[in-house]
Design a protein around this motif. Structure first.
Motif, short mmCIF file in Angstrom:
data_model
loop_
_atom_site.label_atom_id
_atom_site.label_comp_id
_atom_site.label_asym_id
_atom_site.label_seq_id
_atom_site.Cartn_x
_atom_site.Cartn_y
_atom_site.Cartn_z
N GLU A 1 0.86 -1.18 0.00
CA GLU A 1 0.00 0.00 0.00
C GLU A 1 0.90 1.23 0.00
OE1 GLU A 1 -3.62 2.02 2.57
OE2 GLU A 1 -2.78 0.10 3.22
N THR A 2 0.67 2.14 -0.94
CA THR A 2 1.59 3.25 -1.15
C THR A 2 0.84 4.57 -1.24
OG1 THR A 2 3.01 1.73 -2.42
CG2 THR A 2 3.46 4.09 -2.66
N VAL A 3 1.39 5.58 -0.55
CA VAL A 3 0.94 6.95 -0.68
C VAL A 3 2.17 7.79 -1.01
CG1 VAL A 3 -1.09 6.73 0.82
CG2 VAL A 3 1.12 7.33 1.83
N ALA A 4 1.95 8.98 -1.57
CA ALA A 4 3.09 9.75 -2.04
C ALA A 4 2.87 11.24 -1.85
CB ALA A 4 3.36 9.44 -3.52
N PHE A 5 3.98 11.93 -1.55
CA PHE A 5 3.99 13.38 -1.45
C PHE A 5 5.09 13.90 -2.35
CE2 PHE A 5 5.96 17.23 0.10
CZ PHE A 5 4.87 18.08 0.18
N VAL B 1 -0.51 15.44 4.20
CA VAL B 1 -1.70 14.72 4.65
C VAL B 1 -1.34 13.98 5.92
CG1 VAL B 1 -3.33 12.88 4.05
CG2 VAL B 1 -2.53 14.45 2.28
N ASP B 2 -2.26 13.96 6.88
CA ASP B 2 -2.04 13.21 8.11
C ASP B 2 -2.40 11.75 7.87
OD1 ASP B 2 -1.53 12.56 10.74
OD2 ASP B 2 -3.47 13.27 11.47
N TYR B 3 -1.54 11.06 7.12
CA TYR B 3 -1.79 9.66 6.79
C TYR B 3 -1.83 8.84 8.07
CZ TYR B 3 -0.15 11.10 2.14
OH TYR B 3 0.02 11.74 0.95
N LYS B 4 -2.66 7.83 8.08
CA LYS B 4 -2.78 6.93 9.23
C LYS B 4 -2.06 5.61 8.93
CE LYS B 4 -5.34 9.86 11.37
NZ LYS B 4 -4.61 10.81 12.18
N ASP B 5 -1.55 4.99 9.97
CA ASP B 5 -0.96 3.64 9.88
C ASP B 5 0.19 3.54 8.88
OD1 ASP B 5 -2.86 2.67 11.78
OD2 ASP B 5 -4.34 2.56 10.16
N LEU C 1 3.85 11.39 12.08
CA LEU C 1 3.19 10.26 11.42
C LEU C 1 3.40 8.96 12.20
CD1 LEU C 1 4.02 10.89 7.65
CD2 LEU C 1 1.79 11.13 8.76
N LYS C 2 4.41 8.96 13.07
CA LYS C 2 4.76 7.79 13.88
C LYS C 2 4.99 6.52 13.05
CE LYS C 2 2.40 9.45 18.02
NZ LYS C 2 1.63 10.59 17.65
N PRO C 3 5.84 6.63 12.03
CA PRO C 3 6.12 5.42 11.24
C PRO C 3 6.95 4.44 12.06
CG PRO C 3 7.66 7.13 10.64
CD PRO C 3 6.67 7.76 11.60
N LYS C 4 6.92 3.19 11.66
CA LYS C 4 7.78 2.20 12.32
C LYS C 4 9.24 2.39 11.90
CE LYS C 4 4.44 -1.47 13.18
NZ LYS C 4 3.22 -0.98 12.57
N ARG C 5 9.44 2.84 10.65
CA ARG C 5 10.81 3.06 10.17
C ARG C 5 10.85 4.11 9.08
NH1 ARG C 5 12.35 -1.81 5.93
NH2 ARG C 5 10.35 -1.73 4.85
N VAL C 6 12.05 4.66 8.90
CA VAL C 6 12.33 5.62 7.84
C VAL C 6 13.51 5.06 7.06
CG1 VAL C 6 13.08 7.97 7.29
CG2 VAL C 6 11.47 7.59 9.18
N ILE C 7 13.38 5.03 5.74
CA ILE C 7 14.47 4.57 4.88
C ILE C 7 15.13 5.79 4.25
CG2 ILE C 7 15.10 3.26 2.82
CD1 ILE C 7 12.69 1.43 3.41
#
Length: 120
Positions: free
Chosen positions: A31-35, A52-56, A79-85
């Motif tokens: 699942e992909t969103v983009a800015f 955008v305040d993307y969820k999950d 956004l509280k992601p689990k990780r950043v690449i």
């Protein structure tokens, strides 16, 4: 299992790595969103030009140089992601420190390689 991914720094230009990443993420059923700076669509994924305040969000994959990243530090943390690449060319020790302080995992890697080698 799909890991919702935000491609930060998305481009409409097919020769850009962010564009290739969107296409590959879609091909791998992520699942992909983009800015990005210009609105449009890549592989069916709309590119948002407003934050955008993307969820999950599981993963934020960066395609912005370290100077351009600065204005998005708070946004990514919130956004509280689990990780950043941090893809090649986006390495940023100052941002690593911020992410560590918020218990967000990061890795210096290439999204395209991670997908291709089944390590995503």
């Amino acid at each position: 299992m799909s890991k919702k991914t935000l491609v930060l720094g998305a481009s409409l230009k097919p020769d850009r790595y962010s564009n290739m990443a969107i296409r590959k993420l879609v091909n791998y059923n992520q699942e992909t969103v983009a800015f990005g700076m210009r609105s449009g669509e890549v592989a069916g994924v709309p590119i948002d030009t407003e934050l955008v305040d993307y969820k999950d969000i599981d993963t934020v994959t960066l395609y912005l140089n370290p100077t351009r990243q600065q204005e998005y530090y708070d946004y990514v943390v919130n956004l509280k992601p689990k990780r950043v690449i941090f893809n090649p060319g986006t390495e940023n020790p100052a941002f690593y420190t911020i992410l560590k302080a918020h218990n967000i995992t990061f890795e210096v890697a290439c999204t395209l390689v991670l997908l291709s080698t089944n390590q995503y």
